[in-house]
Design an enzyme around this catalytic site. Sequence first.
Site, short mmCIF file in Angstrom:
data_model
loop_
_atom_site.label_atom_id
_atom_site.label_comp_id
_atom_site.label_asym_id
_atom_site.label_seq_id
_atom_site.Cartn_x
_atom_site.Cartn_y
_atom_site.Cartn_z
N GLY A 151 1.29 0.23 8.50
CA GLY A 151 1.48 -1.12 9.86
C GLY A 151 1.53 -1.00 10.90
O GLY A 151 1.20 -1.89 11.89
N LYS A 158 5.71 13.09 -1.49
CA LYS A 158 5.47 11.85 -1.09
C LYS A 158 5.50 10.61 -1.69
O LYS A 158 3.51 10.27 -2.17
CB LYS A 158 4.68 11.41 0.57
#
Length: 265
Positions: free
Chosen positions: A195, A107
């Site tokens: 988020g 990632k």
Amino acid sequence: MSQASSTDTPFVIAGRTYGSRLLVGTGKYKDLDETRRAIEASGAEIVTVAVRRTNIGQNPDEPNLLDVIPPDRYTILPNTAGCYDAVEAVRTCRLARELLDGHNLVKLEVLADQKTLFPNVVETLKAAEQLVKDGFDVMVYTSDDPIIARQLAEIGCIAVMPLAGLIGSGLGICNPYNLRIILEEAKVPVLVDAGVGTASDAAIAMELGCEAVLMNTAIAHAKDPVMMAEAMKHAIVAGRLAYLAGRMPRKLYASASSPLDGLID
């Protein structure tokens, strides 16, 4: 965890099919035991690890996170958290590949500053191009700019991971409209990354059509991380089912559930 529906398309990353569409991180827990219990409760099969902040073998005298999340049970997704330029990020991915015996799935995240942790998209694009050339399977953290997401996919990233809100903010899905544009154009899996604050946020991301959601703080900073992990597991499934089922259209006026025709006066 099984697929949300027998009619669903499989969730495939780097040629491997996964039953869970929830990916989780390993940071911010009070100890390794809580980390283990929360990850187990989440049902996640892909677990991301910050190579620069976590011991996965580079420090033999310290506790090794891989003792808690064994690679024979989970797909380990090393990430470049803490990197602020392409050179650092590429170096970190190469270290991860060495530590994980040739593991190519990574990632990528290249941050712009410590205050916002927004992605530095210029450096992200540079790093992504180099990593793809080096044979890595790159899942990439990015902004919710549809053009950048498209460019990252064109470079060869296997998944794009736009933020829904600032990392660790818990603000929820701040700009669903940009996410919809990214999803409409996507030729690779789109995962919300950052988020999410609670289960409803995860469900909304899945209802929009995201392939999966990655989260860490929403679970680790909950009052009961293990319980929140289980809540997230169910939210991901519920959101995916709702997406597949199709939402009813919004209407300005009421529509009675029971028709009046044929009723006895």
